[in-house]
Design a protein around this motif. Structure first.
Motif, PDB file in Angstrom:
ATOM      1  N   ALA A  45       0.804  -1.105  -0.064  1.00  0.00           N
ATOM      2  CA  ALA A  45       0.124  -0.034  -0.050  1.00  0.00           C
ATOM      3  C   ALA A  45       0.855   1.198   0.047  1.00  0.00           C
ATOM      4  CB  ALA A  45      -0.813   0.045   1.256  1.00  0.00           C
ATOM      5  N   GLU A  46       1.722   1.294   0.747  1.00  0.00           N
ATOM      6  CA  GLU A  46       2.909   2.566   0.767  1.00  0.00           C
ATOM      7  C   GLU A  46       3.541   2.632  -0.341  1.00  0.00           C
ATOM      8  OE1 GLU A  46       3.288   4.512   2.808  1.00  0.00           O
ATOM      9  OE2 GLU A  46       5.085   5.394   2.568  1.00  0.00           O
ATOM     10  N   SER A  47       3.820   1.373  -1.088  1.00  0.00           N
ATOM     11  CA  SER A  47       4.451   1.709  -2.627  1.00  0.00           C
ATOM     12  C   SER A  47       3.528   2.128  -3.513  1.00  0.00           C
ATOM     13  CB  SER A  47       5.092   0.246  -3.203  1.00  0.00           C
ATOM     14  OG  SER A  47       3.882  -0.734  -3.449  1.00  0.00           O
ATOM     15  N   LEU A  48       2.353   1.828  -3.550  1.00  0.00           N
ATOM     16  CA  LEU A  48       1.112   2.613  -4.281  1.00  0.00           C
ATOM     17  C   LEU A  48       1.163   3.833  -3.919  1.00  0.00           C
ATOM     18  CD1 LEU A  48      -1.631  -0.001  -4.304  1.00  0.00           C
ATOM     19  CD2 LEU A  48       0.082   0.062  -5.587  1.00  0.00           C
ATOM     20  N   ARG A  49       1.215   4.298  -2.613  1.00  0.00           N
ATOM     21  CA  ARG A  49       1.208   5.774  -2.521  1.00  0.00           C
ATOM     22  C   ARG A  49       2.429   6.480  -2.864  1.00  0.00           C
ATOM     23  NH1 ARG A  49       3.229   9.396   0.490  1.00  0.00           N
ATOM     24  NH2 ARG A  49       4.721   8.120   1.758  1.00  0.00           N
ATOM     25  N   VAL A  50       3.467   6.072  -2.580  1.00  0.00           N
ATOM     26  CA  VAL A  50       4.718   6.778  -3.058  1.00  0.00           C
ATOM     27  C   VAL A  50       4.481   6.892  -4.656  1.00  0.00           C
ATOM     28  CG1 VAL A  50       7.079   6.689  -3.256  1.00  0.00           C
ATOM     29  CG2 VAL A  50       5.888   6.458  -1.026  1.00  0.00           C
ATOM     30  N   PHE A  51       4.201   5.766  -5.296  1.00  0.00           N
ATOM     31  CA  PHE A  51       4.089   5.750  -6.884  1.00  0.00           C
ATOM     32  C   PHE A  51       3.036   6.747  -7.366  1.00  0.00           C
ATOM     33  CE2 PHE A  51       2.406   4.421 -10.559  1.00  0.00           C
ATOM     34  CZ  PHE A  51       3.532   4.185 -11.619  1.00  0.00           C
ATOM     35  N   GLY A  52       1.986   6.709  -6.706  1.00  0.00           N
ATOM     36  CA  GLY A  52       0.945   7.823  -7.200  1.00  0.00           C
ATOM     37  C   GLY A  52       1.592   9.161  -6.954  1.00  0.00           C
ATOM     38  N   ASP A  53       2.258   9.358  -5.770  1.00  0.00           N
ATOM     39  CA  ASP A  53       2.813  10.654  -5.442  1.00  0.00           C
ATOM     40  C   ASP A  53       3.774  11.122  -6.554  1.00  0.00           C
ATOM     41  OD1 ASP A  53       1.119  11.074  -3.388  1.00  0.00           O
ATOM     42  OD2 ASP A  53       2.692  10.825  -1.915  1.00  0.00           O
ATOM     43  N   GLY A  54       4.376  10.141  -6.816  1.00  0.00           N
ATOM     44  CA  GLY A  54       5.598  10.365  -7.998  1.00  0.00           C
ATOM     45  C   GLY A  54       5.080  10.708  -9.273  1.00  0.00           C
ATOM     46  N   VAL A  55       4.204   9.957  -9.722  1.00  0.00           N
ATOM     47  CA  VAL A  55       3.285  10.543 -10.955  1.00  0.00           C
ATOM     48  C   VAL A  55       2.622  11.621 -10.832  1.00  0.00           C
ATOM     49  CG1 VAL A  55       1.455   9.761 -12.341  1.00  0.00           C
ATOM     50  CG2 VAL A  55       2.824   7.924 -11.523  1.00  0.00           C
ATOM     51  N   VAL A  56       2.067  12.122  -9.794  1.00  0.00           N
ATOM     52  CA  VAL A  56       1.557  13.503  -9.681  1.00  0.00           C
ATOM     53  C   VAL A  56       2.677  14.607  -9.632  1.00  0.00           C
ATOM     54  CG1 VAL A  56       0.507  14.892  -7.643  1.00  0.00           C
ATOM     55  CG2 VAL A  56      -0.559  12.827  -8.194  1.00  0.00           C
ATOM     56  N   ASP A  57       3.804  14.229  -9.050  1.00  0.00           N
ATOM     57  CA  ASP A  57       5.027  15.218  -9.053  1.00  0.00           C
ATOM     58  C   ASP A  57       5.274  15.476 -10.332  1.00  0.00           C
ATOM     59  OD1 ASP A  57       5.290  15.754  -6.402  1.00  0.00           O
ATOM     60  OD2 ASP A  57       6.709  13.870  -6.188  1.00  0.00           O
ATOM     61  N   VAL A  58       5.140  14.374 -11.428  1.00  0.00           N
ATOM     62  CA  VAL A  58       5.475  14.752 -12.920  1.00  0.00           C
ATOM     63  C   VAL A  58       4.352  15.440 -13.441  1.00  0.00           C
ATOM     64  CG1 VAL A  58       5.924  13.490 -15.073  1.00  0.00           C
ATOM     65  CG2 VAL A  58       6.928  12.507 -13.006  1.00  0.00           C
ATOM     66  N   VAL A  59       3.228  15.035 -13.436  1.00  0.00           N
ATOM     67  CA  VAL A  59       2.127  15.342 -14.402  1.00  0.00           C
ATOM     68  C   VAL A  59       1.230  16.620 -14.183  1.00  0.00           C
ATOM     69  CG1 VAL A  59       1.783  12.997 -14.932  1.00  0.00           C
ATOM     70  CG2 VAL A  59       0.365  13.959 -13.351  1.00  0.00           C
ATOM     71  N   ALA A  60       1.798  17.254 -12.569  1.00  0.00           N
ATOM     72  CA  ALA A  60       1.008  18.128 -12.027  1.00  0.00           C
ATOM     73  C   ALA A  60       1.268  19.588 -12.898  1.00  0.00           C
ATOM     74  CB  ALA A  60       1.236  18.427 -10.772  1.00  0.00           C
ATOM     75  N   PRO A  61       2.259  19.974 -13.291  1.00  0.00           N
ATOM     76  CA  PRO A  61       2.570  20.960 -14.365  1.00  0.00           C
ATOM     77  C   PRO A  61       1.901  20.817 -15.526  1.00  0.00           C
ATOM     78  CG  PRO A  61       4.642  20.132 -13.562  1.00  0.00           C
ATOM     79  CD  PRO A  61       3.529  19.021 -13.377  1.00  0.00           C
ATOM     80  N   LEU A  62       1.485  19.711 -16.144  1.00  0.00           N
ATOM     81  CA  LEU A  62       1.458  19.488 -17.697  1.00  0.00           C
ATOM     82  C   LEU A  62      -0.128  19.236 -17.860  1.00  0.00           C
ATOM     83  CD1 LEU A  62       4.278  16.783 -18.130  1.00  0.00           C
ATOM     84  CD2 LEU A  62       4.222  19.292 -18.817  1.00  0.00           C
ATOM     85  N   VAL A  63      -0.846  18.622 -17.033  1.00  0.00           N
ATOM     86  CA  VAL A  63      -2.252  18.189 -17.146  1.00  0.00           C
ATOM     87  C   VAL A  63      -3.280  18.831 -16.077  1.00  0.00           C
ATOM     88  CG1 VAL A  63      -1.097  15.869 -18.270  1.00  0.00           C
ATOM     89  CG2 VAL A  63      -2.396  16.121 -15.954  1.00  0.00           C
ATOM     90  N   PRO A  64      -4.502  18.922 -16.527  1.00  0.00           N
ATOM     91  CA  PRO A  64      -5.685  19.447 -15.628  1.00  0.00           C
ATOM     92  C   PRO A  64      -6.206  18.629 -14.591  1.00  0.00           C
ATOM     93  CG  PRO A  64      -6.554  18.958 -17.695  1.00  0.00           C
ATOM     94  CD  PRO A  64      -5.125  18.457 -17.887  1.00  0.00           C
ATOM     95  N   ILE A  65      -6.114  17.270 -14.838  1.00  0.00           N
ATOM     96  CA  ILE A  65      -6.914  16.262 -13.995  1.00  0.00           C
ATOM     97  C   ILE A  65      -6.102  15.015 -13.882  1.00  0.00           C
ATOM     98  CG2 ILE A  65      -8.349  15.883 -15.761  1.00  0.00           C
ATOM     99  CD1 ILE A  65     -10.778  15.819 -13.822  1.00  0.00           C
TER     100      ILE A  65
END
Lengths: 315, 315
Positions: A45-65
């Motif tokens: 579960a922690e790996s899912l959280r850290v992976f998801g956060d890592g995806v968010v870090d990459v895409v937050a400046p690029l996409v709306p949602i």
């Protein structure tokens, strides 16, 4: 503020209508990444959280949602849900709109409970507090009005959005959705009801808070539904791994490049697993995701009205 | 062991086909009970857990199966899910079968993830572990075969069961479910596909692991579906608070009193809130629930084939 207005503002700000689908399966996470977590359920579960956060870090400046597929978090029980909750909050903190893809459905007070859970506020002691606080939720319309209007009421009160399944992207979607009753396919009956449910809830942009899920894998039906459902925002799955191209999704947009968000899950977040990306980026899984998002932005800009969203300064 | 065989054995053991629906809404919990918990989100979640455990304590000797409405737990976020997980485990420990009413639906690998989550095992490190470990799950069939067969495969492997929505108990159920295509209502098309999906998965009793949700509020359709779906176990909501009577649900049973479980949620678990029960039991909410279960057992035994389940020694 109205959901559709918030979404349109976000789409215009970044200049692309991409929805990044976060569907974290431990067996698909970068191996180098997974090695850092203990091999038990809380560790996964922690790996899912850290992976998801890592995806968010990459895409937050690029996409709306971003769209979270609830199933992959539910798989890890309460700890999995805690990971979903944490990454959803993290994404909102980074300025992303958050859609939970739960395809929830029930009637009356139970539908109201789901709506309050994901979009609204739940009773706590003498007051009400947000729980999941997502910006949008997917819902399944098989139960009819009783299954949708409780969601719509909560969404209207809270400035949130909904996407109801209309024509899905899977191979067997037509088994029930394409049956013809009174001269119209069932998905068209659903679309017609959806237009009625949505009509009272349009924002300043003309779009409603109640949208439709329409798959990219059936472009003719996508074009037909865009024509018959003005003011209904679309969530379009099926681009990329499921076989839909930018030309297939082009009919989803209005003339300004608004009216639809195009989801891509595995094609973006598991970009690092493709041999070409592996050769180029090695273990740099976030760089591979970033590269894939830029490719999709360019593809949609070139082949759909989403190209009109790119302001000269953004080029 | 096959789900239908386990369920039938449990129904015969206790002599009634009642499914107790646990739909805990904090605003409906006994006030005397609620006062014991802190007025924050973890406090509410804990009150749901203790209430659910208290219902289980009362009903475990009396009924074969309980059904948890996921929405009311999801409302309280990860803490709510933890309460569901704990009470579900507690119920199994007390010998009850556990059904999670989540009406989950998705396609392919996502449907497989939901199925593994609730009924099967999920990947953890090098092995697989159960997560929710429920005995059964409700599912929504709008997506067609792609949305059901992944669930069926997992259920077959794990000795678990499924109930797919066919004809629901709500007022607007007919908006889509009753539309006529090729001379048959949509719910009949769903029933026909369901029979095909279910056929390869019959247990020793002749019943399949894949069942149907058919509402008590439309008794003619219930009778018709019982006739056209031999070997499909029914989950029948709508008895009690929703207006269905024992005579309405009678057609759901086969001649032995098997083939259906009759759900009652609010009518049992909130029995203490009715003025007559309040007068009789006061703050003894568990006694009020126990009294309501005994009334329902007697009502079904008197007016349906479920009466045949009562062995002489059990009278």
């Amino acid at each position: 503020m109205h959901f559709a207005d918030r979404l349109n503002a976000a789409v215009k700000r970044v200049g692309t209508p991409i929805c990044v689908g976060i569907d974290p399966r431990p067996e698909d996470l970068p191996p180098e990444f997974l090695d850092k977590f203990p091999g038990d359920r809380p560790g996964v579960a922690e790996s899912l959280r850290v992976f998801g956060d890592g995806v968010v870090d990459v895409v937050a400046p690029l996409v709306p949602i971003v769209k979270f597929q609830a199933a992959f978090y539910e798989a890890y029980g309460p700890e999995g849900f805690a990971a979903l909750h944490a990454t959803a909050q993290y994404a909102q903190g980074k300025g992303l709109l958050v859609l939970i893809d739960g395809k929830r459905n029930d009637i009356g007070s139970t539908a109201d409970a789901y709506a309050r859970a994901y979009l609204g506020k739940v009773p706590v002691g003498e007051s009400f507090e947000p729980s999941w606080n997502a910006d949008g939720l997917t819902v399944n319309p098989y139960l009819g009005s009783d299954g949708i209007t409780p969601f719509v009421k909560v969404a209207a009160r809270e400035g949130k959005g909904l996407y109801a399944l209309v024509r899905t992207s899977n191979a067997s979607a037509g088994e029930f959705q394409d049956l013809i009753a009174d001269g119209k396919a069932i998905y068209q009956h659903v679309a017609q009801r959806l237009a009625q449910w949505a009509e009272p809830y349009r924002g300043a942009s003309g779009y409603s808070l109640l949208g439709a899920v329409v798959g990219a894998t059936y472009p003719d039906q996508l074009a037909e539904l865009r024509a018959t459902l003005p003011g209904i925002p679309f969530l379009v799955p099926g681009y990329g791994t499921q076989g839909g191209s930018s030309k297939d999704v082009a009919p989803a947009f209005d003339t300004d490049g608004l009216g639809a968000i195009i989801n891509n899950s595995r094609g973006l977040t598991y970009a690092y697993s493709r041999p070409a990306a592996r050769a180029k980026y090695g273990a740099e899984w976030q760089a591979a995701i970033e590269g894939a998002v830029h490719e999709m932005i360019a593809d949609l800009a070139e082949n759909t009205n989403a190209g009109k969203l790119r302001t000269p300064t953004a080029e």
